[in-house]
Design a protein around this motif. Structure first.
Motif, short mmCIF file in Angstrom:
data_model
loop_
_atom_site.label_atom_id
_atom_site.label_comp_id
_atom_site.label_asym_id
_atom_site.label_seq_id
_atom_site.Cartn_x
_atom_site.Cartn_y
_atom_site.Cartn_z
N THR A 70 0.83 -1.20 0.00
CA THR A 70 0.00 0.00 0.00
C THR A 70 0.87 1.25 0.00
O THR A 70 0.63 2.18 -0.77
N VAL A 71 1.87 1.28 0.86
CA VAL A 71 2.75 2.44 0.95
C VAL A 71 3.50 2.65 -0.37
O VAL A 71 3.58 3.77 -0.88
N PHE A 72 4.04 1.57 -0.93
CA PHE A 72 4.78 1.68 -2.19
C PHE A 72 3.89 2.17 -3.33
O PHE A 72 4.28 3.07 -4.09
N ALA A 73 2.71 1.60 -3.48
CA ALA A 73 1.81 1.98 -4.57
C ALA A 73 1.31 3.42 -4.38
O ALA A 73 1.24 4.19 -5.35
N ALA A 74 0.98 3.79 -3.15
CA ALA A 74 0.53 5.16 -2.90
C ALA A 74 1.65 6.17 -3.15
O ALA A 74 1.42 7.23 -3.73
#
Length: 179
Positions: A70-74
């Motif tokens: 989630t952090v990487f994609a966001a």
């Protein structure tokens, strides 16, 4: 040029008729940003129920992977949108009979052909689907005699045609070889 000198502005109309116009197409980067945002939302929506369940210790590895994805994609989506906001969606280059005109974010800059000092085209040796998708397979840096630097990449539709137009109209221009 010192900080007190004002750069001389050249009126694009004095550079003659437009021979060709090249547009930068950053619009193709929007779906990548929105796709990363959708992935972040889906992974987050799948991770939150695992975190809220009473048995979260059983799902520790899945929760960690979900949080990192989630952090990487966001972060990828945010960086893509910041890049688009800083560079703008509309940018054009015009090869005119007597010079080159660059328009970006409402700012128009123009140079006669004789002011082009050097050009450094760089073609990536190993072009993959990812480098083509992120338009990182070609870059060209143009330096002018007044110290200005202009760069364009594979985002520019017809980038190789613009390079050839500069080569044809600037015989005095130094071509810096690729390393």
């Amino acid at each position: 040029m010192t900080s007190l000198e004002v750069p001389v502005r050249i009126d694009p109309a004095t550079l003659g008729a437009v021979l060709s116009r090249y547009r930068v197409s950053r619009v193709r980067l929007l779906p990548i940003g929105f796709g990363a945002l959708v992935v972040a939302g889906i992974v987050c929506a799948l991770t939150i129920p695992m975190m809220r369940s009473g048995y979260s210790y059983r799902y520790t590895m899945a929760i960690n992977i979900g949080i990192w994805c989630t952090v990487f994609a966001a972060l990828a989506a945010i960086l893509m949108f910041v890049y688009l906001a800083l560079r703008g969606l509309k940018e054009t280059f015009e090869a005119r009979s007597a010079g080159l005109v660059h328009t970006a974010k409402g700012r128009i800059r123009a140079w006669p052909w004789h002011e082009v000092a050097s050009m450094k085209p760089v073609h990536i040796q190993r072009s993959t689907w990812l480098t083509r998708l992120l338009v990182r397979d070609y870059t060209c840096t143009i330096r002018f005699s007044d110290g200005a630097v202009l760069k364009f990449s594979g985002e520019l539709d017809g980038h190789e045609d613009l390079e050839q137009a500069i080569r044809a109209n600037c015989p005095q221009c130094t071509i810096v070889p690729e390393k």
